[in-house]
Scaffold this active site. Structure first.
Site, short mmCIF file in Angstrom:
data_model
loop_
_atom_site.label_atom_id
_atom_site.label_comp_id
_atom_site.label_asym_id
_atom_site.label_seq_id
_atom_site.Cartn_x
_atom_site.Cartn_y
_atom_site.Cartn_z
N VAL A 177 0.84 -1.19 0.00
CA VAL A 177 0.00 0.00 0.00
C VAL A 177 0.88 1.25 0.00
CG1 VAL A 177 -1.88 1.22 1.17
CG2 VAL A 177 -1.77 -1.27 1.29
N ASP A 232 -14.00 -11.40 8.55
CA ASP A 232 -12.62 -11.25 9.01
C ASP A 232 -12.48 -9.99 9.87
OD1 ASP A 232 -10.01 -12.03 9.33
OD2 ASP A 232 -9.31 -11.20 7.42
N1 H91 Z 1 -3.38 -5.19 7.33
C1 H91 Z 1 -4.55 -5.99 7.39
O1 H91 Z 1 -0.40 0.45 7.16
C2 H91 Z 1 -2.17 -5.91 7.74
C3 H91 Z 1 -1.57 3.70 6.63
C4 H91 Z 1 -2.74 3.39 5.79
C5 H91 Z 1 -3.51 4.46 5.39
C6 H91 Z 1 -4.93 3.09 4.22
C7 H91 Z 1 -6.08 3.02 3.43
C8 H91 Z 1 -6.52 1.81 2.95
C9 H91 Z 1 -5.80 0.66 3.25
C10 H91 Z 1 -4.66 0.72 4.04
C11 H91 Z 1 -4.19 1.92 4.56
C12 H91 Z 1 -3.06 2.10 5.41
C13 H91 Z 1 -3.19 -4.52 6.04
C14 H91 Z 1 -6.27 -0.64 2.77
C15 H91 Z 1 -7.58 -0.82 2.36
C16 H91 Z 1 -8.02 -2.04 1.95
C17 H91 Z 1 -7.17 -3.13 1.91
C18 H91 Z 1 -5.87 -2.94 2.32
C19 H91 Z 1 -5.42 -1.72 2.74
C20 H91 Z 1 -2.60 -3.16 6.24
C21 H91 Z 1 -2.09 -2.59 4.94
C22 H91 Z 1 -1.61 -1.18 5.08
C23 H91 Z 1 -2.60 -0.30 5.78
C24 H91 Z 1 -3.16 -0.88 7.04
C25 H91 Z 1 -3.65 -2.29 6.86
C26 H91 Z 1 -1.12 1.35 6.70
N2 H91 Z 1 -2.23 1.06 5.93
N3 H91 Z 1 -0.79 2.63 6.98
N4 H91 Z 1 -4.56 4.31 4.64
O2 H91 Z 1 -7.62 -4.34 1.52
CL1 H91 Z 1 -9.65 -2.21 1.50
CL2 H91 Z 1 -4.78 -4.24 2.27
#
Ligand code: H91
Length: 683
Positions: free
Chosen positions: A32, A139
């Protein structure tokens, strides 16, 4: 069509409309990155997936995309655009600078009942809506709830969701999700109702909010399953009778005895201090088209409002959808409904990549738009990085407005830094006993009451599992204290006031003020820096953060101890770049909620202590300066966990801290392992 050209198109499509910055996280087979939508100036998260690497998980991604296209709710992360090439999938998503709820909980140890209620109401709101649309999430866990800039929760990861054809009343069979949050009927392989299983997970989640650990936990899956199917957990002494009751009503082993989400909406616990049921209807229903946004887009695209409306209503999740939704989001946050005047971007008439690059220089945004929040650092690459189209644009800083020396980073004032440190949970010295994950619970639960009333008729089912050999007894309670709160950042507030939730009265809107204050807190807490939105500043996050303040302060004048001499010897054996990284010294950062404070002032000593403990804990690592990229391996050579530990210097007072970031693996296992490493390192 040759693959090459399709590839270029997908990447061009991305760079044509978005600036792509550094990696802010990773999850499963996705990376991401932080991005900015050029036309609106809004920040976005870009989830990047390599189809080949996805392999069997590709259907999961398709499920997630389809679900997210149908869901539009204030507590569900919004999907703006999907770009697919022959090898890559890019999902442009709502940006949530506060990161995962999981990290927020562990940084605070646990949340107060008031703060838990604020979050729980939002979770109930999201789930009532998701269920009303015919979906079960399957989940639910704190890792899948993100915190946005207003400190509101957004549900993510719909890859495992299900939409039974006949409606949610129909049974499902697939056992999925994280075991610790899975309902008993699900792990027993029975047919189950998705919404009922979600309520169980919501109970586990609420327990995690209120307690900071899981109600059912065991490294051994069989024992974990046994605990879940028995439905017995301990209620720690700090839980109010109301909390105990609600948890019990949600974690009923017999699904039909469980509360429904509808019942949760006006449950006395959920409505306490609000006096109003949880508001769950979408504030942004997909059917409603906002005229102001249409007008602005029509002007920008030099089209009629009618044809613009037709285009938007197609909901193709292309750039039109993204622009409309981002404009709407601006409007809802009280920002002007304005697009940058650049019709060519819509028409795609000139070289898309160049367009993106050129237009950045011309960008001008008003009010708070001169700020960009930059997430955690990208320390190198993994498989996604072999995608040549998704690159972080790095600019060489050439001085920044008002800061001729190019010191681009504007630190958030942290007047309470000293105060916070005074409260710091400095790990005890000289601990060598490996703490057990159960220990903190043992200590905290000196007065716990076991929950037995949720067991119902299913208790007999438990013996279906074979029992592994008995576990080694847990260490003494004295030792149990040793790794307490290693990951907790004390008194997280910028102002030094307690942030453990207020008591918002008078409905959800009444909590806005409270949310605003906490939003300010979270900006301080999260691994973020606020940088001015100029081309130079925007792209400096990576470079600056990595070098900032480092290397300037030499260890000169001080007589080195033997540890340091040892380190010096080690340095001379390293490659020049690695040597430089160490010689430059650690980064200087401010207190953040993913930083553990130590009582030490010598970063090399802390680094060496961690280095010596990692092999003991069977953690593989690679070192880059003061950053350790850590991995654990499971059977069959699979990486089970990946995380980073970075030794850094904290400003005011100058003590050493250890920044940690989970990249892959189970969040709670990670928490316990890092706690274990840091407490065993006697830092
Ligand atoms: N976990 C389940 O680490 C391990 C900041 C951050 C900021 C985000 C917006 C959307 C998503 C992640 C963000 C994010 C996965 C997002 C949305 C969807 C999705 C996934 C990510 C982590 C992956 C990085 C994420 C947090 C969850 C940050 N993340 N810092 N805005 O499927 Cl729908 Cl993988």
């Amino acid at each position: 069509m040759p693959v090459e050209r399709t590839e270029h198109r997908g990447a061009d499509e991305l760079h044509k409309y978005y600036e792509v910055y550094e990696t802010i996280g990773s999850g499963g087979f996705a990376k991401v990155k932080l991005g900015r939508h050029l036309l609106t100036g809004e920040k976005v998260a870009i989830k990047i997936m390599n189809k080949k690497a996805l392999g069997d998980d590709l259907p999961r991604v398709k499920v997630e995309i389809e679900a997210m296209k149908n869901l539009s709710h204030q507590h569900v992360c919004r999907l703006y655009q999907v770009i697919e090439t022959s090898t890559q999938i890019f999902m442009v998503l709502e940006y949530c600078p506060g990161g995962e709820l999981f990290d927020y909980i562990i940084a605070k140890d646990r949340l107060s009942e008031e703060e838990s209620r604020v979050f729980f109401r939002q979770i109930v709101s999201a789930m009532a809506y998701v269920h009303s649309q015919g979906y079960a999430h399957r989940d639910l866990k704190p890792e899948n709830l993100l915190i946005d800039e207003d400190h509101n929760l957004k549900l993510i990861d719909f890859g495992l969701c299900a939409k039974p054809k006949g409606g949610l009343g129909y049974e499902l069979m697939t056992c999925c999700g994280s075991p610790a949050y899975a309902a008993p009927e699900l792990i027993q392989g029975k047919a189950y109702i998705g919404s009922e299983a979600d309520v169980w997970s919501m109970g586990v989640l609420l327990f995690a909010l209120l307690c900071g650990y899981l109600p059912f936990d065991d490294e051994n899956h069989m024992l974990l399953y046994r605990k879940i199917t028995r439905g017995r957990y301990d209620n720690p002494r700090w839980l109010s009778p109301g909390s105990v009751l609600l948890l019990n009503q949600m974690m009923q082993v017999e699904p039909k005895r469980r509360l429904t989400v509808r019942q949760l909406l006006d449950h006395p616990w959920a409505t306490k201090d609000y006096n109003s049921p949880v508001e769950w209807h979408s504030r942004q229903p997909l059917g409603h088209i906002d005229e102001d946004c249409i007008t602005e887009m029509a002007v920008n695209m030099k089209r009629s409002r009618e044809s613009t409306t037709v285009l938007v209503k197609e909901w193709r999740y292309d750039h039109t959808t993204a622009t409309y939704l981002l404009l709407l989001s601006k409007k809802q946050r009280g920002k002007p409904v304005r697009l940058r005047r650049e019709p060519a971007v819509f028409e795609g008439s000139c070289s898309p990549l160049h367009q993106g690059l050129q237009s950045r220089e011309a960008l001008h945004f008003s009010e708070d738009e001169d700020a960009i929040i930059v997430g955690s650092l990208d320390f190198g690459s993994d498989y996604i990085d072999d995608c040549p189209w998704v690159s972080v644009k790095k600019h060489t800083p050439q001085g920044v407005r008002g800061q001729p020396d190019g010191a681009a980073t504007t630190r958030l004032a942290s007047p309470s830094a000293e105060k916070r440190f005074a409260y710091s949970p400095t790990p005890e010295r000289g601990r060598k006993t490996t703490p057990h994950r159960q220990e903190r619970r043992d200590r905290d639960q000196e007065q716990t009451s076991e929950n037995k009333e949720n067991i119902g008729s299913q208790e007999k089912d438990i013996e279906i599992f074979a029992l592994p050999p008995p576990r080694t007894p847990v260490s003494s309670k004295k030792n149990a204290r040793s790794n307490k709160n290693v990951l907790t950042t004390p008194n997280q507030n910028v102002n030094g006031t307690k942030t453990n939730g207020g008591t918002p009265k008078g409905g959800d809107s009444a909590s806005k003020e409270h949310n605003k204050k906490r939003a300010a807190d979270i900006k301080e807490l999260a691994n973020i820096e606020i940088m001015a939105f100029s081309p130079e500043r925007r792209s400096r996050s990576l470079d600056m953060a990595a070098t900032e303040d480092s290397g300037k302060k030499k260890r000169g004048g001080k007589v080195f101890g033997s540890l340091e001499r040892g380190l010096d010897k080690m340095i001379t054996m390293l490659t020049p770049s690695k040597r430089r990284a160490l010689r430059d010294g650690p980064r200087k950062i401010k207190v953040q909620y993913n930083v553990t404070l130590t009582s030490q002032t010598n970063p090399d000593q802390v680094l060496n202590q961690i280095l010596s403990i990692l092999p003991e804990k069977n953690v593989d690592f690679t070192q880059k300066g003061y950053t350790l990229k850590c991995r654990t391996w499971g059977d069959f050579g699979k990486v089970t966990m990946a995380f980073e530990l970075e030794v850094c210097l904290l400003q005011r007072p100058e003590v050493v801290g250890v920044r940690r970031q989970r990249l892959k693996g189970d969040a709670w296992v990670y928490k316990h392992l890092v706690e274990d490493i840091l407490s065993s390192s006697s830092i």
